[in-house]
Design an enzyme around this catalytic site. Structure first.
Site, PDB file in Angstrom:
ATOM      1  N   GLU A   1      -9.622   6.721   3.734  1.00  0.00           N
ATOM      2  CA  GLU A   1     -10.635   5.935   4.356  1.00  0.00           C
ATOM      3  C   GLU A   1      -9.524   4.612   4.541  1.00  0.00           C
ATOM      4  O   GLU A   1      -8.555   4.337   4.011  1.00  0.00           O
ATOM      5  CB  GLU A   1     -11.520   5.501   3.344  1.00  0.00           C
ATOM      6  CG  GLU A   1     -11.055   3.967   2.378  1.00  0.00           C
ATOM      7  CD  GLU A   1     -10.232   4.502   1.357  1.00  0.00           C
ATOM      8  OE1 GLU A   1      -9.837   5.851   1.042  1.00  0.00           O
ATOM      9  OE2 GLU A   1      -9.462   3.758   0.706  1.00  0.00           O
TER      10      GLU A   1
ATOM     11  N   SER B   1       1.701  -9.843  -1.071  1.00  0.00           N
ATOM     12  CA  SER B   1       1.430  -8.320  -0.941  1.00  0.00           C
ATOM     13  C   SER B   1       1.699  -7.696   0.545  1.00  0.00           C
ATOM     14  O   SER B   1       1.690  -6.448   0.768  1.00  0.00           O
ATOM     15  CB  SER B   1      -0.260  -8.286  -1.162  1.00  0.00           C
ATOM     16  OG  SER B   1      -1.087  -9.005  -0.270  1.00  0.00           O
TER      17      SER B   1
ATOM     18  N   LYS C   1       0.945  -1.047  -0.026  1.00  0.00           N
ATOM     19  CA  LYS C   1       0.026   0.116  -0.060  1.00  0.00           C
ATOM     20  C   LYS C   1       0.769   1.177   0.053  1.00  0.00           C
ATOM     21  O   LYS C   1       0.418   2.189  -0.522  1.00  0.00           O
ATOM     22  CB  LYS C   1      -0.968  -0.039   1.242  1.00  0.00           C
ATOM     23  CG  LYS C   1      -1.853  -1.159   0.956  1.00  0.00           C
ATOM     24  CD  LYS C   1      -3.168  -0.748   1.735  1.00  0.00           C
ATOM     25  CE  LYS C   1      -4.483  -1.559   0.992  1.00  0.00           C
ATOM     26  NZ  LYS C   1      -4.244  -3.125   1.705  1.00  0.00           N
TER      27      LYS C   1
HETATM   28  C1  LIG Z   1      -5.335  -4.162   1.587  1.00  0.00           C
HETATM   29  C2  LIG Z   1      -4.574  -5.191   1.326  1.00  0.00           C
HETATM   30  C3  LIG Z   1      -4.832  -6.157   0.166  1.00  0.00           C
HETATM   31  C4  LIG Z   1      -6.177  -6.062  -0.632  1.00  0.00           C
HETATM   32  O1  LIG Z   1      -6.019  -4.715  -1.569  1.00  0.00           O
HETATM   33  P1  LIG Z   1      -5.888  -4.675  -2.931  1.00  0.00           P
HETATM   34  O2  LIG Z   1      -6.257  -3.579  -3.491  1.00  0.00           O
HETATM   35  O3  LIG Z   1      -6.705  -5.840  -3.606  1.00  0.00           O
HETATM   36  O4  LIG Z   1      -4.541  -5.075  -3.269  1.00  0.00           O
HETATM   37  C5  LIG Z   1      -3.948  -7.171  -0.182  1.00  0.00           C
HETATM   38  N1  LIG Z   1      -3.115  -7.693   0.770  1.00  0.00           N
HETATM   39  C6  LIG Z   1      -2.728  -6.773   1.768  1.00  0.00           C
HETATM   40  C7  LIG Z   1      -1.391  -7.120   2.649  1.00  0.00           C
HETATM   41  C8  LIG Z   1      -3.544  -5.899   2.036  1.00  0.00           C
HETATM   42  O5  LIG Z   1      -2.965  -4.713   3.055  1.00  0.00           O
END
Ligand SMILES: *Cc1c(COP(=O)(O)O)cnc(C)c1O
Length: 396
Positions: free
Chosen positions: A113, A380, A91
């Site tokens: 948000e 992610s 993020k």
């Molecule tokens: C917020 C988040 C997601 C989901 O958000 P996307 O917009 O689909 O990337 C996925 N993995 C992590 C670790 C997150 O913090």
């Protein structure tokens, strides 16, 4: 935003995307779009953005060959390590881009948000670094569930605004943030967290996240001497998946696999699989596939991974789904919890529960994958934030 909807054409992806917002917000979005277009064309902006990604976030993030997971799956699996970024997820790539844009636009404060709190923390982090006050809107239910992230945001100097509403979760927080921005845009920039929302957010957030795929492309060419056969990423709003996929979209031989949250199972109604089980509609200012009933009321959603708990999805994903360029599947809470443990045991990496959905998918498709197949799974984020919850859910 369902009142006073105005539709204009920019930012369309086939029948998806666009800008379905009240007229006041249209001004704010047009100003943002113009500022973003100018920044995009300015080499100094890119230089500053990439310097911060390098010196502050720790990029490039590694592409790790997962030896034992590869053995388990029976093909060559690499992990893109967004878990190693500052603040522990992808993020921050986006919030740094939008934060720099806010400063460039002369905005004096920042609005955001947040659902689980990850985007709120990434935004509060950037706001602190830039010395800008920050307000984060968060559903009351999420404030209760995500105490640690609420504390982190406050520590970083942000004001956390609890929002009542239908479920007291992300959807309500988005509505409140948009409403607040409408009356304050001359002073403030709304930093949106995913590739959803009205134009220009889906395009802009994709551009700030494509660093994931740009790096992965270079890294896999260095490691394997060729492009990967398949990319796998979890999809909430779709930012991390779009970031990885986008630089490969033109390479038709690279299969793109997005993984949604099936929660307790698609047929139970307790899930958040907007592409696999949704229908055409408008949510948070964009046309996409959303989870709604016959009257167009947004349905409650569920996932063990709070970051996947969103009743919509980025319009470009909906488009790639219909165009057949990407495939979208779903895995259940149970599969994700098992994969969370498997990656920890096999690779010494504790993934975020969101990312564990992508890991579960590669495990589930082992039979389909060839021995020489090269697969990149996007990790992610890191799973420290989820350990307490997983311990509670798997106790006994
Ligand atoms: C917020 C988040 C997601 C989901 O958000 P996307 O917009 O689909 O990337 C996925 N993995 C992590 C670790 C997150 O913090």
């Amino acid at each position: 935003m369902t009142i006073n909807q105005t539709q204009t054409t920019p930012g369309r992806f086939g029948r998806f995307g666009g800008r379905y917002v009240a007229a006041t917000l249209l001004n704010a979005l047009e100003e943002l779009e113009a500022a973003y277009e100018a920044a995009k064309a300015d080499p100094d902006f890119h230089e500053e953005y990439h310097a911060i990604l390098r010196d502050y976030v720790g990029r490039p993030s590694p592409l790790t060959f997962a030896e034992r997971l590869s053995e388990r799956v029976g093909s060559r699996v690499y992990l893109k390590r967004e878990d190693l970024n500052h603040t522990g997820a992808h993020k921050i790539n986006n919030t740094i881009g939008q934060g720099l844009l806010a400063r460039r636009m002369g905005k004096r404060r920042i609005i955001a948000e947040t659902g689980a709190g990850q985007h709120g923390v990434a935004t509060a982090t950037v706001a602190a670094r830039l010395g800008l006050p920050c307000m984060v809107f968060m559903g009351v239910e999420d404030v209760r569930r995500q105490k640690l992230n609420v504390y982190r945001m406050k520590l970083l100097g942000a004001e956390v605004v609890p929002v009542e509403g239908l479920q007291g979760t992300l959807k309500d927080a988005c509505d409140a943030a948009m409403r607040h921005w409408m009356g304050a845009y001359e002073d403030a920039l709304y930093i949106f967290g995913s590739v959803a929302g009205p134009h220009p957010y889906p395009t802009m957030v994709r551009d700030f996240q494509r660093v994931i795929g740009d790096e992965a492309r270079e890294q896999i060419l260095a490691a394997e001497g060729r492009l990967p056969d398949r990319l796998i990423a979890c999809v909430g709003g779709g930012a991390n998946a779009m970031g990885l996929f986008y630089p490969f979209v033109g390479d038709s031989e690279v299969k793109l696999v997005g993984v949604e949250a099936a929660g307790h199972g698609i047929d139970t109604g307790l899930h958040s699989a907007s592409i696999c089980a949704g229908t055409y509609g408008v949510l948070d200012g964009t046309a996409s596939l959303i989870l709604q009933d016959e009257d167009g009321q947004v349905l409650p959603v569920h996932s063990v991974a709070a970051g996947l708990d969103y009743p919509g999805v980025g319009p470009e994903h909906a488009f790639m789904h219909e165009a057949g360029r990407a495939t979208y599947t779903s895995v259940t809470d149970e599969q994700a919890l098992a994969a969370f443990r498997t990656l920890a045991e096999l690779e010494g990496i504790i993934p975020a529960l969101e990312s564990a959905h992508a890991v579960a998918q590669v495990l589930a498709m082992a039979d389909e994958l060839g021995e020489d197949e090269v697969v990149i799974v996007n990790i992610s984020g890191r799973g420290d934030k989820d350990c307490e919850e997983v311990e509670r859910l798997t106790r006994g």
